[in-house]
Design an enzyme around this catalytic site. Structure first.
Site, short mmCIF file in Angstrom:
data_model
loop_
_atom_site.label_atom_id
_atom_site.label_comp_id
_atom_site.label_asym_id
_atom_site.label_seq_id
_atom_site.Cartn_x
_atom_site.Cartn_y
_atom_site.Cartn_z
N ARG A 142 5.89 3.74 1.79
CA ARG A 142 5.71 2.34 2.20
C ARG A 142 6.14 2.16 3.66
O ARG A 142 5.44 1.54 4.46
CB ARG A 142 6.52 1.44 1.27
CG ARG A 142 6.49 -0.06 1.60
CD ARG A 142 7.24 -0.82 0.50
NE ARG A 142 7.50 -2.21 0.81
CZ ARG A 142 6.66 -3.20 0.58
NH1 ARG A 142 5.46 -2.94 0.07
NH2 ARG A 142 6.98 -4.46 0.85
N HIS A 165 5.69 -9.29 2.07
CA HIS A 165 7.00 -9.84 2.40
C HIS A 165 6.93 -11.36 2.37
O HIS A 165 5.96 -11.95 2.85
CB HIS A 165 7.44 -9.40 3.80
CG HIS A 165 7.88 -7.98 3.88
ND1 HIS A 165 7.81 -7.23 5.03
CD2 HIS A 165 8.39 -7.14 2.95
CE1 HIS A 165 8.27 -6.03 4.82
NE2 HIS A 165 8.62 -5.94 3.55
#
Length: 199
Positions: A142, A165
């Site tokens: 990631r 996010h």
């Protein structure tokens, strides 16, 4: 705060080449290309993958063996044709006879056909570390995906959306770590038009 480490592209290829099974190759490539968390990947169901449109829908769900998706908001990620082809190869070669909604299932250990657990993932990464000498874990893929996007010129806002996010500040604080070489290349690109004007 320690900056997250990122892999080089050739290291990712070493990891893929070290996998002897298509399921494992697909998992490595999926994490690297999408920046998914491992809990999101293990929660994927076949209905979440739109092969024709090259889309993967990340639907918040916890798989039965404890792999949990941290992000509770659904999102959609565009992927490459090569990733979809690898998924198709995996379907045909390894799981066409397995009855399960989940993409990543146990194929060589009991309970066969059950969704992979977080422990099962560690049992995959441990031998990969041993074979390649690369200290890899799922979340590092990631970090690598996000770092590559930023180095290629993606804005933090785009990276935030792709990684899921909730705050852009998280993206900026975590992933905008640039090496001296990155800064040099960016400045050279900035200077190029100015220098051309003076020629």
């Amino acid at each position: 705060k320690r900056e997250p480490r990122a892999l080089m592209a050739d290291q990712v290829q070493q990891l893929v080449d070290a996998c002897s099974r298509l399921r494992d190759k697909f998992l490595i490539c999926l994490l690297y290309e999408t920046g998914m968390r491992i809990g999101q990947a293990l929660g994927l169901q076949h209905q979440d993958i739109e092969s024709r449109e090259k889309l993967i829908h990340i639907v918040p769900r916890d798989n039965p063996h404890g792999a949990r998706s941290k992000n509770r908001a659904p999102q959609t990620i565009h992927v490459s044709a090569s990733l979809i082809r690898l998924y198709a190869e995996y379907l045909v070669a390894e799981i066409q006879d397995v009855v399960s909604d989940y993409v990543f299932v146990n194929l060589w250990r009991e309970p066969i056909g059950e969704p992979m657990s977080s422990k099962g993932t560690e049992d995959l990464f441990r031998p990969l570390r041993r074979k390649t000498g690369i200290e890899v874990h799922p979340h590092l893929l990631r970090h690598t995906h996000a770092t590559e996007l930023i180095r290629s010129g993606w804005s933090a806002a785009y990276v935030q959306r792709r990684l899921g996010h909730s705050s852009i500040q998280t993206t900026i604080n975590t992933y905008t770590h640039l090496t001296d070489e990155d800064l040099k290349k960016a400045y050279e690109a900035f200077l190029a038009p100015k220098e051309a004007d003076h020629e």
